[in-house]
Write a protein that holds these residues in place. Structure first.
Motif, PDB file in Angstrom:
ATOM      1  N   ARG A 104       0.798  -1.225   0.000  1.00 54.58           N
ATOM      2  CA  ARG A 104       0.000   0.000   0.000  1.00 54.58           C
ATOM      3  C   ARG A 104       0.835   1.281   0.000  1.00 54.58           C
ATOM      4  O   ARG A 104       0.762   2.101   0.926  1.00 54.58           O
ATOM      5  N   PRO A 105       1.616   1.499  -1.048  1.00 58.46           N
ATOM      6  CA  PRO A 105       2.376   2.753  -1.125  1.00 58.46           C
ATOM      7  C   PRO A 105       1.469   3.970  -1.266  1.00 58.46           C
ATOM      8  O   PRO A 105       1.898   5.093  -0.991  1.00 58.46           O
ATOM      9  N   GLN A 106       0.235   3.748  -1.676  1.00 62.02           N
ATOM     10  CA  GLN A 106      -0.695   4.875  -1.851  1.00 62.02           C
ATOM     11  C   GLN A 106      -1.207   5.419  -0.519  1.00 62.02           C
ATOM     12  O   GLN A 106      -1.930   6.431  -0.502  1.00 62.02           O
ATOM     13  N   ALA A 107      -0.826   4.808   0.608  1.00 62.47           N
ATOM     14  CA  ALA A 107      -1.232   5.303   1.927  1.00 62.47           C
ATOM     15  C   ALA A 107      -0.364   6.508   2.270  1.00 62.47           C
ATOM     16  O   ALA A 107       0.633   6.412   2.981  1.00 62.47           O
ATOM     17  N   ARG A 108      -0.746   7.654   1.757  1.00 66.41           N
ATOM     18  CA  ARG A 108       0.119   8.839   1.811  1.00 66.41           C
ATOM     19  C   ARG A 108       0.183   9.493   3.175  1.00 66.41           C
ATOM     20  O   ARG A 108       0.918  10.460   3.375  1.00 66.41           O
ATOM     21  N   ALA A 109      -0.570   8.997   4.149  1.00 69.80           N
ATOM     22  CA  ALA A 109      -0.391   9.464   5.525  1.00 69.80           C
ATOM     23  C   ALA A 109       1.000   9.109   6.041  1.00 69.80           C
ATOM     24  O   ALA A 109       1.471   9.709   7.013  1.00 69.80           O
ATOM     25  N   MET A 110       1.652   8.116   5.386  1.00 68.18           N
ATOM     26  CA  MET A 110       3.017   7.720   5.746  1.00 68.18           C
ATOM     27  C   MET A 110       3.960   8.237   4.662  1.00 68.18           C
ATOM     28  O   MET A 110       3.932   7.763   3.522  1.00 68.18           O
ATOM     29  N   PRO A 111       4.818   9.221   4.965  1.00 66.91           N
ATOM     30  CA  PRO A 111       5.641   9.848   3.926  1.00 66.91           C
ATOM     31  C   PRO A 111       6.531   8.876   3.170  1.00 66.91           C
ATOM     32  O   PRO A 111       6.733   9.032   1.958  1.00 66.91           O
ATOM     33  N   HIS A 112       7.078   7.878   3.852  1.00 63.17           N
ATOM     34  CA  HIS A 112       7.964   6.951   3.141  1.00 63.17           C
ATOM     35  C   HIS A 112       7.177   6.047   2.200  1.00 63.17           C
ATOM     36  O   HIS A 112       7.726   5.578   1.193  1.00 63.17           O
ATOM     37  N   HIS A 113       5.909   5.803   2.481  1.00 66.94           N
ATOM     38  CA  HIS A 113       5.059   5.090   1.524  1.00 66.94           C
ATOM     39  C   HIS A 113       4.793   5.981   0.305  1.00 66.94           C
ATOM     40  O   HIS A 113       4.849   5.521  -0.838  1.00 66.94           O
ATOM     41  N   ALA A 114       4.508   7.251   0.557  1.00 68.38           N
ATOM     42  CA  ALA A 114       4.254   8.182  -0.541  1.00 68.38           C
ATOM     43  C   ALA A 114       5.465   8.289  -1.464  1.00 68.38           C
ATOM     44  O   ALA A 114       5.322   8.390  -2.686  1.00 68.38           O
ATOM     45  N   ALA A 115       6.662   8.249  -0.893  1.00 72.68           N
ATOM     46  CA  ALA A 115       7.871   8.299  -1.712  1.00 72.68           C
ATOM     47  C   ALA A 115       7.961   7.089  -2.633  1.00 72.68           C
ATOM     48  O   ALA A 115       8.341   7.201  -3.812  1.00 72.68           O
ATOM     49  N   LYS A 116       7.603   5.924  -2.116  1.00 75.38           N
ATOM     50  CA  LYS A 116       7.635   4.716  -2.947  1.00 75.38           C
ATOM     51  C   LYS A 116       6.539   4.761  -4.015  1.00 75.38           C
ATOM     52  O   LYS A 116       6.729   4.258  -5.130  1.00 75.38           O
ATOM     53  N   ASP A 117       5.403   5.366  -3.684  1.00 72.33           N
ATOM     54  CA  ASP A 117       4.345   5.526  -4.677  1.00 72.33           C
ATOM     55  C   ASP A 117       4.829   6.388  -5.840  1.00 72.33           C
ATOM     56  O   ASP A 117       4.605   6.068  -7.013  1.00 72.33           O
ATOM     57  N   ARG A 118       5.530   7.475  -5.527  1.00 72.54           N
ATOM     58  CA  ARG A 118       6.072   8.338  -6.588  1.00 72.54           C
ATOM     59  C   ARG A 118       7.153   7.616  -7.383  1.00 72.54           C
ATOM     60  O   ARG A 118       7.256   7.787  -8.603  1.00 72.54           O
ATOM     61  N   ALA A 119       7.946   6.788  -6.703  1.00 71.23           N
ATOM     62  CA  ALA A 119       8.963   6.018  -7.419  1.00 71.23           C
ATOM     63  C   ALA A 119       8.321   5.005  -8.365  1.00 71.23           C
ATOM     64  O   ALA A 119       8.788   4.819  -9.497  1.00 71.23           O
ATOM     65  N   GLU A 120       7.248   4.355  -7.914  1.00 68.24           N
ATOM     66  CA  GLU A 120       6.545   3.423  -8.805  1.00 68.24           C
ATOM     67  C   GLU A 120       5.999   4.150 -10.036  1.00 68.24           C
ATOM     68  O   GLU A 120       6.051   3.621 -11.159  1.00 68.24           O
ATOM     69  N   GLU A 121       5.471   5.337  -9.826  1.00 66.57           N
ATOM     70  CA  GLU A 121       4.971   6.122 -10.954  1.00 66.57           C
ATOM     71  C   GLU A 121       6.092   6.449 -11.931  1.00 66.57           C
ATOM     72  O   GLU A 121       5.929   6.344 -13.156  1.00 66.57           O
ATOM     73  N   ALA A 122       7.257   6.823 -11.389  1.00 65.30           N
ATOM     74  CA  ALA A 122       8.407   7.119 -12.251  1.00 65.30           C
ATOM     75  C   ALA A 122       8.874   5.873 -13.001  1.00 65.30           C
ATOM     76  O   ALA A 122       9.263   5.947 -14.174  1.00 65.30           O
ATOM     77  N   LEU A 123       8.832   4.722 -12.344  1.00 65.51           N
ATOM     78  CA  LEU A 123       9.244   3.477 -12.994  1.00 65.51           C
ATOM     79  C   LEU A 123       8.345   3.155 -14.174  1.00 65.51           C
ATOM     80  O   LEU A 123       8.813   2.735 -15.241  1.00 65.51           O
ATOM     81  N   ASP A 124       7.058   3.372 -14.014  1.00 66.89           N
ATOM     82  CA  ASP A 124       6.104   3.085 -15.084  1.00 66.89           C
ATOM     83  C   ASP A 124       6.376   3.944 -16.319  1.00 66.89           C
ATOM     84  O   ASP A 124       6.075   3.526 -17.448  1.00 66.89           O
ATOM     85  N   ALA A 125       6.955   5.126 -16.097  1.00 61.07           N
ATOM     86  CA  ALA A 125       7.216   6.049 -17.210  1.00 61.07           C
ATOM     87  C   ALA A 125       8.659   6.014 -17.687  1.00 61.07           C
ATOM     88  O   ALA A 125       9.054   6.824 -18.535  1.00 61.07           O
ATOM     89  N   ALA A 126       9.455   5.082 -17.166  1.00 59.79           N
ATOM     90  CA  ALA A 126      10.897   5.122 -17.410  1.00 59.79           C
ATOM     91  C   ALA A 126      11.338   4.451 -18.699  1.00 59.79           C
ATOM     92  O   ALA A 126      12.521   4.498 -19.048  1.00 59.79           O
ATOM     93  N   GLY A 127      10.429   3.784 -19.391  1.00 62.68           N
ATOM     94  CA  GLY A 127      10.827   3.105 -20.619  1.00 62.68           C
ATOM     95  C   GLY A 127      11.593   1.828 -20.376  1.00 62.68           C
ATOM     96  O   GLY A 127      12.472   1.470 -21.166  1.00 62.68           O
ATOM     97  N   LEU A 128      11.270   1.133 -19.288  1.00 60.43           N
ATOM     98  CA  LEU A 128      11.959  -0.092 -18.911  1.00 60.43           C
ATOM     99  C   LEU A 128      10.968  -1.252 -18.802  1.00 60.43           C
ATOM    100  O   LEU A 128       9.773  -1.042 -18.596  1.00 60.43           O
ATOM    101  N   ALA A 129      11.485  -2.471 -18.918  1.00 58.93           N
ATOM    102  CA  ALA A 129      10.705  -3.645 -18.527  1.00 58.93           C
ATOM    103  C   ALA A 129      10.836  -3.768 -17.015  1.00 58.93           C
ATOM    104  O   ALA A 129      11.948  -3.890 -16.488  1.00 58.93           O
ATOM    105  N   TRP A 130       9.704  -3.722 -16.307  1.00 59.04           N
ATOM    106  CA  TRP A 130       9.782  -3.609 -14.856  1.00 59.04           C
ATOM    107  C   TRP A 130       8.787  -4.537 -14.157  1.00 59.04           C
ATOM    108  O   TRP A 130       7.795  -4.977 -14.726  1.00 59.04           O
ATOM    109  N   ARG A 131       9.092  -4.787 -12.895  1.00 53.45           N
ATOM    110  CA  ARG A 131       8.201  -5.459 -11.949  1.00 53.45           C
ATOM    111  C   ARG A 131       8.372  -4.744 -10.602  1.00 53.45           C
ATOM    112  O   ARG A 131       9.422  -4.153 -10.335  1.00 53.45           O
ATOM    113  N   VAL A 132       7.362  -4.817  -9.738  1.00 54.61           N
ATOM    114  CA  VAL A 132       7.407  -4.193  -8.422  1.00 54.61           C
ATOM    115  C   VAL A 132       7.018  -5.221  -7.372  1.00 54.61           C
ATOM    116  O   VAL A 132       6.027  -5.937  -7.532  1.00 54.61           O
ATOM    117  N   LEU A 133       7.801  -5.290  -6.283  1.00 60.26           N
ATOM    118  CA  LEU A 133       7.473  -6.143  -5.141  1.00 60.26           C
ATOM    119  C   LEU A 133       7.055  -5.240  -3.984  1.00 60.26           C
ATOM    120  O   LEU A 133       7.761  -4.294  -3.639  1.00 60.26           O
TER     121      LEU A 133
END
Length: 276
Positions: A104-133
């Motif tokens: 649940r990185p979208q639980a933005r009440a926790m700042p470190h979760h929000a940071a991972k949510d933004r990183a996942e968004e960046a990964l989706d736009a990075a032009g890479l073959a990706w997976r997320v755990l």
């Protein structure tokens, strides 16, 4: 060859171990040049590079078949730093990137979760073959407290006594990471890694007591004072506040599918420990 970042931490070392058990060649990236006997003993090549300094990464990523990006806990640079590393991976032509996120990185009440949510968004736009755990909290998170629990009969819970956590064994998380790094047909997937059941602090106390052969009581540790100003302390406080209100539980079915078996329960984790 697979590159694993933050390899000196407990998660990184566990992922290196899981990959080496599969016979994979691993480049274990650490932030400081000092002896790393645990990684050398696993047969990993140790490389030194700062996550926030992109210049050496073209060399670190040379010849990589995959990158497993773990960012250190509670680091305010994670969102921007991960985006930069994804760019380095694209420029290096890394065929596969797996990002170690959180349940649940979208639980933005926790700042470190929000940071991972933004990183996942960046990964989706990075032009890479990706997976997320996306792992839940680790069963190992309570290990440092167990000697005190054995001595006092009290399990201290900063997340209260009512809500549950689906604690997941780190070895299972590492095995799932190895699957995502090495197996085909998983690109574009986001995979939760949760333990088999949500456990409240009183239930954990009961399980620990059974393992120790003594009564154990869960003790509510209420937070004191204002939310701290420093990033790491603020993240911890808001995380436990969120756990207290909502718990931190997930379904084990995705992890079961990745592992080909049910994930280990907390009693299995305790059974593997040497306790007083």
């Amino acid at each position: 060859m697979i590159v694993v970042t933050a390899a000196a931490g407990q998660t990184g070392t566990a992922v290196v171990r899981a990959l080496r058990s599969r016979g994979e060649t691993v480049r274990a990236v650490v932030s400081r040049r000092e002896p790393r006997p645990e990684l050398v003993a696993l047969g990993a090549e140790v490389a030194v590079a700062e996550l926030t300094q992109p210049l050496p990464w073209s060399d670190v990523l040379t010849g990589a078949d995959a990158l497993y990006l773990i960012w250190p806990n509670f680091d305010p640079d994670e969102a921007d730093g991960a985006r930069a590393l994804f760019g380095e991976a694209r420029r290096a032509g890394v065929p596969r990137v797996v990002y170690h996120s959180v349940l649940r990185p979208q639980a933005r009440a926790m700042p470190h979760h929000a940071a991972k949510d933004r990183a996942e968004e960046a990964l989706d736009a990075a032009g890479l073959a990706w997976r997320v755990l996306q792992p839940c909290a680790y069963a190992q998170n309570l290990d440092d407290q167990l000697a005190d629990v054995a001595a006092t009969g009290r399990l201290r819970s900063p997340w209260g006594l009512r809500t549950g956590q689906s604690l997941v064994d780190l070895a299972d998380v590492a095995e799932a990471a190895a699957v995502l790094l090495t197996e085909d047909g998983l690109d574009g997937g986001t995979f939760e890694a949760a333990g088999p059941e949500p456990l409240s602090a009183p239930r954990l106390a009961e399980l620990i007591g059974a393992r120790l052969g003594r009564d154990v009581t869960a003790e509510d540790v209420l937070p004191r004072g204002e939310v701290p100003a420093s990033y790491a302390a603020r993240c911890r406080r808001l995380m436990f506040d969120h756990y207290r209100a909502h718990g931190f539980a997930g379904s084990p079915r995705v992890l079961t599918a990745l592992l080909g078996r049910p994930p280990r329960g907390y009693p299995e984790h305790l059974a593997g420990l040497e306790l007083p």
